[in-house]
Design a protein around this motif. Sequence first.
Motif, PDB file in Angstrom:
ATOM      1  N   ASP A 113       0.807  -1.212   0.000  1.00 22.60           N
ATOM      2  CA  ASP A 113       0.000   0.000   0.000  1.00 22.60           C
ATOM      3  C   ASP A 113       0.847   1.272   0.000  1.00 22.60           C
ATOM      4  O   ASP A 113       0.307   2.371  -0.044  1.00 22.60           O
ATOM      5  CB  ASP A 113      -0.967   0.003   1.183  1.00 22.60           C
ATOM      6  CG  ASP A 113      -0.263  -0.171   2.519  1.00 22.60           C
ATOM      7  OD1 ASP A 113       0.973  -0.344   2.556  1.00 22.60           O
ATOM      8  OD2 ASP A 113      -0.962  -0.145   3.551  1.00 22.60           O
ATOM      9  N   ASP A 114       2.151   1.137   0.015  1.00 23.85           N
ATOM     10  CA  ASP A 114       3.069   2.274  -0.015  1.00 23.85           C
ATOM     11  C   ASP A 114       3.747   2.312  -1.390  1.00 23.85           C
ATOM     12  O   ASP A 114       4.591   1.460  -1.691  1.00 23.85           O
ATOM     13  CB  ASP A 114       4.104   2.121   1.096  1.00 23.85           C
ATOM     14  CG  ASP A 114       5.137   3.224   1.127  1.00 23.85           C
ATOM     15  OD1 ASP A 114       5.281   3.975   0.140  1.00 23.85           O
ATOM     16  OD2 ASP A 114       5.833   3.342   2.154  1.00 23.85           O
ATOM     17  N   PRO A 115       3.386   3.284  -2.257  1.00 19.24           N
ATOM     18  CA  PRO A 115       3.954   3.325  -3.614  1.00 19.24           C
ATOM     19  C   PRO A 115       5.483   3.385  -3.644  1.00 19.24           C
ATOM     20  O   PRO A 115       6.111   2.746  -4.493  1.00 19.24           O
ATOM     21  CB  PRO A 115       3.351   4.588  -4.230  1.00 19.24           C
ATOM     22  CG  PRO A 115       2.130   4.876  -3.412  1.00 19.24           C
ATOM     23  CD  PRO A 115       2.413   4.354  -2.035  1.00 19.24           C
TER      24      PRO A 115
ATOM     25  N   LEU B 296       6.780  -0.106  -2.873  1.00 19.68           N
ATOM     26  CA  LEU B 296       6.539  -1.001  -4.002  1.00 19.68           C
ATOM     27  C   LEU B 296       7.543  -0.732  -5.125  1.00 19.68           C
ATOM     28  O   LEU B 296       8.081  -1.662  -5.731  1.00 19.68           O
ATOM     29  CB  LEU B 296       5.100  -0.841  -4.513  1.00 19.68           C
ATOM     30  CG  LEU B 296       4.646  -1.856  -5.551  1.00 19.68           C
ATOM     31  CD1 LEU B 296       4.709  -3.280  -5.002  1.00 19.68           C
ATOM     32  CD2 LEU B 296       3.232  -1.533  -6.017  1.00 19.68           C
ATOM     33  N   LYS B 297       7.843   0.531  -5.385  1.00 22.15           N
ATOM     34  CA  LYS B 297       8.842   0.895  -6.399  1.00 22.15           C
ATOM     35  C   LYS B 297      10.224   0.391  -5.982  1.00 22.15           C
ATOM     36  O   LYS B 297      10.976  -0.151  -6.804  1.00 22.15           O
ATOM     37  CB  LYS B 297       8.864   2.406  -6.596  1.00 22.15           C
ATOM     38  CG  LYS B 297       9.816   2.887  -7.677  1.00 22.15           C
ATOM     39  CD  LYS B 297       9.733   4.391  -7.841  1.00 22.15           C
ATOM     40  CE  LYS B 297      10.511   4.950  -8.980  1.00 22.15           C
ATOM     41  NZ  LYS B 297      11.816   4.454  -9.223  1.00 22.15           N
TER      42      LYS B 297
ATOM     43  N   MET C 234       4.420  -4.736 -13.187  1.00 19.57           N
ATOM     44  CA  MET C 234       3.309  -4.153 -12.444  1.00 19.57           C
ATOM     45  C   MET C 234       2.020  -4.783 -12.973  1.00 19.57           C
ATOM     46  O   MET C 234       1.927  -5.148 -14.148  1.00 19.57           O
ATOM     47  CB  MET C 234       3.277  -2.636 -12.607  1.00 19.57           C
ATOM     48  CG  MET C 234       4.522  -1.936 -12.067  1.00 19.57           C
ATOM     49  SD  MET C 234       4.861  -2.254 -10.330  1.00 19.57           S
ATOM     50  CE  MET C 234       3.565  -1.317  -9.560  1.00 19.57           C
TER      51      MET C 234
ATOM     52  N   THR D  15       1.594  -4.872  -7.190  1.00 19.64           N
ATOM     53  CA  THR D  15       0.388  -4.058  -7.207  1.00 19.64           C
ATOM     54  C   THR D  15       0.125  -3.408  -5.855  1.00 19.64           C
ATOM     55  O   THR D  15       0.614  -3.885  -4.826  1.00 19.64           O
ATOM     56  CB  THR D  15      -0.837  -4.911  -7.611  1.00 19.64           C
ATOM     57  OG1 THR D  15      -1.980  -4.079  -7.736  1.00 19.64           O
ATOM     58  CG2 THR D  15      -1.118  -5.998  -6.591  1.00 19.64           C
ATOM     59  N   ALA D  16      -0.667  -2.363  -5.870  1.00 23.79           N
ATOM     60  CA  ALA D  16      -1.123  -1.739  -4.625  1.00 23.79           C
ATOM     61  C   ALA D  16      -2.390  -2.427  -4.127  1.00 23.79           C
ATOM     62  O   ALA D  16      -2.700  -2.379  -2.946  1.00 23.79           O
ATOM     63  CB  ALA D  16      -1.388  -0.249  -4.842  1.00 23.79           C
TER      64      ALA D  16
END
Length: 142
Positions: free
Chosen positions: A36-38, A41-42, A61, A75-76
């Motif tokens: 949930d943290d972009p 995730l990146k 992605m 994914t988020a």
Amino acid sequence: MTRIDFHVNAPDPIGYGCRLVRKIYRAGQHVVVCCDDPARLKAFDEALWTFAPHDFVPHVMAGDALAPETPVLLTASPDGLPWHDVLVNLGDATPEGFARFERLVEVVGAEAVERGRERFRFYRDRGYPLSPTHDVAAAERR
């Protein structure tokens, strides 16, 4: 019903997540990594390219055109994805749609133990089967 595993006290959740996803991928299962943290995730996406110089873990992605044919998706939110083998949560929230997966692995960093406990209680109170907790830091000290 979804089997839930907790891997807690990970000193480096991103590095540990990379090794975990590689292991699941090598076992022939599809993996969805949710966060949930972009920014996290990146960072995980970038780490999958560099964590082991001789290994390749094919990943994209979830919105990518190659997603239906790629074994590891990032994914988020795992809603509407093409498969439901293993979901790895690197985030702080309970992932939406986790119950559609055969297995959920919660990777909890050493700094996020209380949020991990909240998710543990959430799953337990709803009757999900919880595997014995795996203490990453203790296992790495051995």
